[in-house]
Enzyme design. Structure first.
Site, PDB file in Angstrom:
ATOM      1  CG  HIS A 106      -2.066  -0.996   1.131  1.00  0.00           C
ATOM      2  ND1 HIS A 106      -2.526  -1.526  -0.048  1.00  0.00           N
ATOM      3  CD2 HIS A 106      -2.823  -1.565   2.113  1.00  0.00           C
ATOM      4  CE1 HIS A 106      -3.525  -2.369   0.203  1.00  0.00           C
ATOM      5  NE2 HIS A 106      -3.718  -2.422   1.496  1.00  0.00           N
ATOM      6  CG  HIS A 180      -8.151  -0.030   2.091  1.00  0.00           C
ATOM      7  ND1 HIS A 180      -8.774  -0.677   3.132  1.00  0.00           N
ATOM      8  CD2 HIS A 180      -7.150  -0.840   1.700  1.00  0.00           C
ATOM      9  CE1 HIS A 180      -8.163  -1.822   3.369  1.00  0.00           C
ATOM     10  NE2 HIS A 180      -7.165  -1.949   2.512  1.00  0.00           N
ATOM     11  CD  GLU A 314      -8.514  -3.379  -0.559  1.00  0.00           C
ATOM     12  OE1 GLU A 314      -7.368  -3.126  -0.945  1.00  0.00           O
ATOM     13  OE2 GLU A 314      -8.744  -4.176   0.362  1.00  0.00           O
TER      14      GLU A 314
HETATM   15  C1  GLA Z   1      -5.633  -4.995   1.823  1.00  0.00           C
HETATM   16  C2  GLA Z   1      -4.687  -6.128   1.905  1.00  0.00           C
HETATM   17  C3  GLA Z   1      -4.778  -6.757   3.246  1.00  0.00           C
HETATM   18  C4  GLA Z   1      -4.501  -5.718   4.312  1.00  0.00           C
HETATM   19  C5  GLA Z   1      -5.466  -4.585   4.196  1.00  0.00           C
HETATM   20  C6  GLA Z   1      -5.159  -3.487   5.179  1.00  0.00           C
HETATM   21  O1  GLA Z   1      -6.919  -5.433   1.717  1.00  0.00           O
HETATM   22  O2  GLA Z   1      -4.883  -7.081   0.889  1.00  0.00           O
HETATM   23  O3  GLA Z   1      -3.886  -7.828   3.357  1.00  0.00           O
HETATM   24  O4  GLA Z   1      -3.211  -5.217   4.156  1.00  0.00           O
HETATM   25  O5  GLA Z   1      -5.445  -4.079   2.888  1.00  0.00           O
HETATM   26  O6  GLA Z   1      -4.999  -3.899   6.476  1.00  0.00           O
END
Ligand code: GLA
Length: 350
Positions: A106, A180, A314
């Site tokens: 991220h 997100h 997402e």
């Molecule tokens: C995304 C990732 C997860 C986690 C979340 C945030 O969905 O795929 O593994 O990192 O973000 O916690």
């Protein structure tokens, strides 16, 4: 329809953060802040017309500064994982920050979710919105090139929250911008979402290793807990995924993609009658069932956010695509415009 701008707080570095409240008319209200270009609140009517929260969020900036779970944030420069935080582009190896073990997640230690964006109100006859702007410097978290990014959120009268991403660069760079939000259509996060019914427009999913890194293989969802071609509750098959990923944390290869958002997923909550549809131009959709929420984040109304009390859908490029030439390219070059959209549309089932 109405839009209001208020103060939300000041960061430790002294940057002021504004909040925008968008009132879409038929009971749909969205709140957004300049920190992380984040959606902090979204409210929608249920079957009885009762207005209630459908996303997780906080009321103060301090909570967002210390959150670590990307609640409602704009994730970038590259959402999801890049293996070993490294990739080869135009003959050069680039090393990004490694912030999830040896991998990059991220956008790194200080991703776009922690940047202070600048927002301006958008008002047309049929929509209210806010356009956030951020300039990511060359070398930020290891990424090549200065990236100029804008994210616009617009609420229309029919319950649609549309998010449009635009970016340009002065050097080739991977870009993957994702929203997100953690959704809970029944209780705003106080209870599990396991009885929510989910349909996903995907025949294939990305095979991942134990650390969530794609192997490069796409496999049919048929016969797996990832088969949401016809609707299933989130809870009906989640136990089969606990040993590997603590629940759902998988990327689906969407059936169709185009320049206009097309249906990617539909979630219904029988209890309240609320429906959420997700439409996008992106090739992938990550379904994440809030596996890492452990009750330590206390959200709006004093609610402890626990595992499986929310889901994220997402829309994004495939994870680690800079290292997989067979995946749709996530590279943006000078002179090109990165353009993607996602729509979260709320409704009720009577
Ligand atoms: C995304 C990732 C997860 C986690 C979340 C945030 O969905 O795929 O593994 O990192 O973000 O916690």
């Amino acid at each position: 329809m109405r839009i209001e701008k208020t103060d939300f707080g000041v960061t430790p570095a002294g940057e002021r953060v504004a909040q925008f409240t968008l009132d879409g008319g038929p009971g749909i209200v969205a709140k957004l802040i300049e920190y992380g270009a984040t959606l902090t609140s979204l409210e929608a009517p249920d079957r009885q017309g009762e207005i209630g929260p459908v996303v997780l969020g906080f009321d103060t900036l301090e909570h967002y500064l210390n959150c670590g779970a990307y609640l409602g944030a704009t994730v970038g420069r590259f959402a999801n994982r890049i293996a070993d935080g490294s990739f080869l582009l135009e003959g050069r190896t680039h090393q990004l920050t490694r912030n999830e073990g040896r991998h990059h997640l991220h956008g790194g230690d200080r991703g776009f979710d922690q940047a202070v964006w600048r927002g301006e109100a958008i008002e047309t006859g049929d929509e209210v919105g806010v356009r956030f702007h951020y300039c990511s410097r060359d070398g930020e978290e290891g990424y090549p090139g200065e990236l100029d990014v804008s994210v616009s959120y617009r609420l229309d009268r029919s319950g649609g929250l549309r998010i449009d991403y635009r970016a340009t660069t002065d050097r080739a760079t991977p870009v993957n911008l994702a929203h997100h939000s953690y959704f809970n259509l029944s209780s705003g996060g106080a209870t599990p979402v396991l009885s929510h019914e989910v349909g996903i427009e995907a025949d294939d999913y990305l095979v991942i290793d134990g650390e969530g890194i794609p192997t490069g293989e796409l496999r049919p969802v048929e016969g797996t807990p990832l088969d949401f071609r016809s609707p299933h509750t989130l809870g009906s098959r989640i136990d089969a995924l606990v040993a590997s990923r603590s629940g759902y944390d998988h990327t689906f290869a969407l059936r169709s993609r185009g320049s206009e958002p097309t249906l990617a997923a539909r979630v219904t909550d029988a209890e309240t009658g609320r429906i959420l549809e997700v439409l996008t131009t992106q090739p992938g959709l990550q379904l994440y069932s809030g596996n890492f929420l452990d009750g330590s984040l206390i959200g709006r109304g004093g609610v402890a956010y626990r595992r499986w009390n929310a889901f994220c859908l997402e829309a994004q490029h495939f994870p680690d695509s800079p290292n997989h030439p067979s995946f749709p390219s996530s590279v943006l070059k000078p002179g090109e415009v990165y353009a993607h959209s996602v729509v979260y549309r709320l409704g009720v089932h009577r």
